[in-house]
Design an enzyme around this catalytic site. Structure first.
Site, PDB file in Angstrom:
ATOM      1  CE1 TYR A 208      15.197  29.193  63.769  1.00 10.13           C
ATOM      2  CE2 TYR A 208      14.352  27.068  63.330  1.00 10.13           C
ATOM      3  CZ  TYR A 208      15.076  27.832  64.069  1.00 10.13           C
ATOM      4  OH  TYR A 208      15.790  27.693  65.376  1.00 10.13           O
ATOM      5  CG  HIS A 333      23.643  30.301  66.936  1.00  8.97           C
ATOM      6  ND1 HIS A 333      22.307  30.238  67.260  1.00  8.97           N
ATOM      7  CD2 HIS A 333      23.752  29.436  66.072  1.00  8.97           C
ATOM      8  CE1 HIS A 333      21.633  29.699  66.683  1.00  8.97           C
ATOM      9  NE2 HIS A 333      22.380  28.959  65.560  1.00  8.97           N
TER      10      HIS A 333
END
Length: 562
Positions: A208, A333
């Site tokens: 990430y 999510h």
């Protein structure tokens, strides 16, 4: 007699209107996607919400058979697949089928796909067909607003046989709605790019990459109207004291082959203008607070978690009266254990509607989803987020957190007009849950989490924990844009399942064995031109004349009062 003729007339008119809803063999289709890495399999599609008909056009770089359908998350068995192709002599074949196992195709008893076009040239085959969102055939998967796992397959000859090399699955929002366009883009539109430049991707499976970037510096209020397209009268405000000045850009890289030396420059492009729209867009985060009190046991076939939002304190925290807000889109999510999630709206203790949902969630496909119609949320309404997890592949507890191996249960709603609330999330009473599991609870929540690690997570204890989390009193944390926090409490209401709509019966009927060709397909009676393009049969002239005469008769009956 008049009643019988009238019924016949209505049936014919309804049939004609039903046919008219289907996109024709040359109608433009709004959506498209490559389904394979080498871009040999290309899909176009479009749909009509009113008639609940979807039209697909599959183009594959092969002169053999091609197929398109829907599969599920875990196996190809039971997948539906519409198969077609053009034989060397110019005849076409077309059939609605399903997979008995991962390799064997069988024709459906009910043929629910309608062929619109089937052509072949020297290098590719193109097939266009329509089908209902939901047919009455149990072998056909429903087309819904959930994530659809689209299955495409093809062969190098005209003998349909599944091959792993030529089979592809891609997750797509087939019923995503694109309601807006750029026809009315303001003349003073300014473009601002937010990107990571020349980033060296680590030799790790997952990375990430996060960076903070400044938003455009403007001397007065402006509106961002696209990074994804907003409604025509809504924009994201920048340039006022209440607006953010920085943005966190996060890009997820998957390097499963651990390749070295790969660099990337990517990001997002913002379009903004000084021509202000009527409303400021707001984003409200709903779900379960992201910290370890949210837990999921190991070895769970299914585990449901809940996060409650109560809006009765919104006006007090907003510092001004709160009007109705209108939800135009959602972003859902969870992490890898997530299987489905939904947001449900309640008013005065009564369930109103499902605001948004995905019962076939895919962690690798996370995009904002426009709603068919704005959902109105009034002050005092409650919003419940339900997340469904599966942890059969884990022998350790999963806790709420930022890491991919942790979990989240979040739904972001995009709404207008903007208020001063940024999040409204709940979490269960962990002391109550610990006691219900027969363990000695502590006043320290973190100590209770350690106790839960020692529970023997049998299927019975998993269900007991799920029940305790739902029945416990929820703490609801409400946060403003400028980070002020208040809390309240509430109880998780039941969710009444939304009944499924009626299915659409096929006009094809059951296919008898004698109707099948030696290859196992029903022959399609289509005339072909010299370029291997079938000419589809239209409504016979006698039917047109009968419709015209019936309409005249019906109008005459109305005028005479018969």
């Amino acid at each position: 007699m008049a009643c019988v003729l009238f019924r016949l007339f209505l049936l014919l008119v309804l049939a004609a209107f039903s046919q008219g809803k289907r996109l024709g063999p040359t109608s433009p289709l709004r959506y498209s996607r490559f389904l394979d890495p080498s871009h040999a399999v290309f899909l176009r599609w479009d749909f009509d919400y009113e008639s609940e008909i979807i039209t697909f056009e599959l183009q594959v770089q092969t002169t053999g058979w091609i197929g398109l359908g829907i599969t599920d998350r875990y196996t190809f068995v039971g997948s539906d697949l519409v198969v077609g192709g053009v034989l060397p002599n110019g005849n076409v074949y077309f059939s609605d089928q399903h997979l008995l196992d991962e390799d064997t195709l069988e024709q459906d008893g009910s043929q629910d796909a309608e062929l619109l076009k089937l052509t072949e040239d020297s290098s590719s085959t193109t097939m266009r067909f329509s089908r209902p969102f939901r047919s009455c055939d149990p072998h056909d998967h429903d087309i819904t607003s959930d994530t659809m796992r689209v299955l495409a397959a093809y062969g190098l000859d005209d003998i349909p046989k599944m091959s792993r090399e030529h089979t592809f699955v891609k997750s797509i929002f087939l019923l995503q709605i694109l309601q807006y366009d750029d026809q009315d883009a303001p003349e003073d539109t300014i473009i601002h790019d937010l990107k990571i430049s020349n980033f060296l991707i680590p030799e790790d499976d997952t990375t990430y990459a996060c960076t903070f970037l400044p938003l455009p510096i403007v001397s007065k209020k402006h509106h961002i109207y696209k990074s994804y397209q907003f409604p025509d009268d809504v924009g994201i405000s920048i340039g006022t004291p209440f607006d953010p000045q920085w943005i966190r850009l996060e890009i997820h890289y998957s390097n499963f082959q651990n390749l070295p030396g790969i660099r990337d420059t990517s990001g997002m492009r913002l379009y903004y203008t000084s021509h202000l729209r009527k409303y400021d867009m707001g984003v409200l985060q709903l779900g379960i607070s992201v910290f370890p009190i949210h837990f999921i046991p190991p070895g769970a076939e299914a585990f449901l978690s809940y996060g409650l939002c109560k809006t009765d304190k919104f006006e007090e925290m907003n510092g001004a009266p709160v009007a109705d807000i209108y939800v135009s889109a959602c972003l859902l999510h969870t992490h890898l254990a997530g299987r489905s999630l939904q947001a449900v709206q309640y008013r005065n203790g009564t369930q109103l509607q499902v605001v948004c949902k995905d019962f076939s969630y895919d962690f690798n496909l996370q995009e904002s989803r426009d709603l068919p119609h704005p959902v109105v949320i009034k002050p005092g309404d409650e919003l419940l987020i339900e997340c469904h997890y599966q942890t059969l592949d884990r022998d350790f507890m999963t806790f709420g957190g930022a890491s991919t191996i942790n979990e989240m249960c979040l739904i972001f709603i995009f709404y207008y007009p903007r208020i001063n609330i940024s999040s409204c999330m709940g979490y269960p009473d962990i002391i109550y849950v610990t006691n219900e599991l027969g363990e000695e609870a502590s006043e320290n929540p973190m100590e209770n989490l350690m106790v839960l690690n020692n529970v023997e997570w049998t299927p019975e204890n998993i269900k007991k924990a799920e029940k305790a989390c739902k029945e416990s009193q929820q703490t609801v944390l409400i946060k403003t844009i400028d980070e002020e926090v208040e809390n309240t409490t509430g109880w998780i209401p039941d969710i009444i399942p939304t009944p499924r709509g009626s299915c659409l019966e096929s006009s094809g009927g059951k296919v008898e064995p004698q109707d099948k060709t030696p290859a196992g397909f029903r022959a399609v009676p289509l005339a072909l031109s010299g370029s291997h393009t079938p000419t589809l049969r239209h409504l016979p002239m006698v039917a047109v004349l009968f419709l015209q005469g019936s309409l005249s008769w019906f109008l005459a009956m109305l005028q005479t009062g018969v």
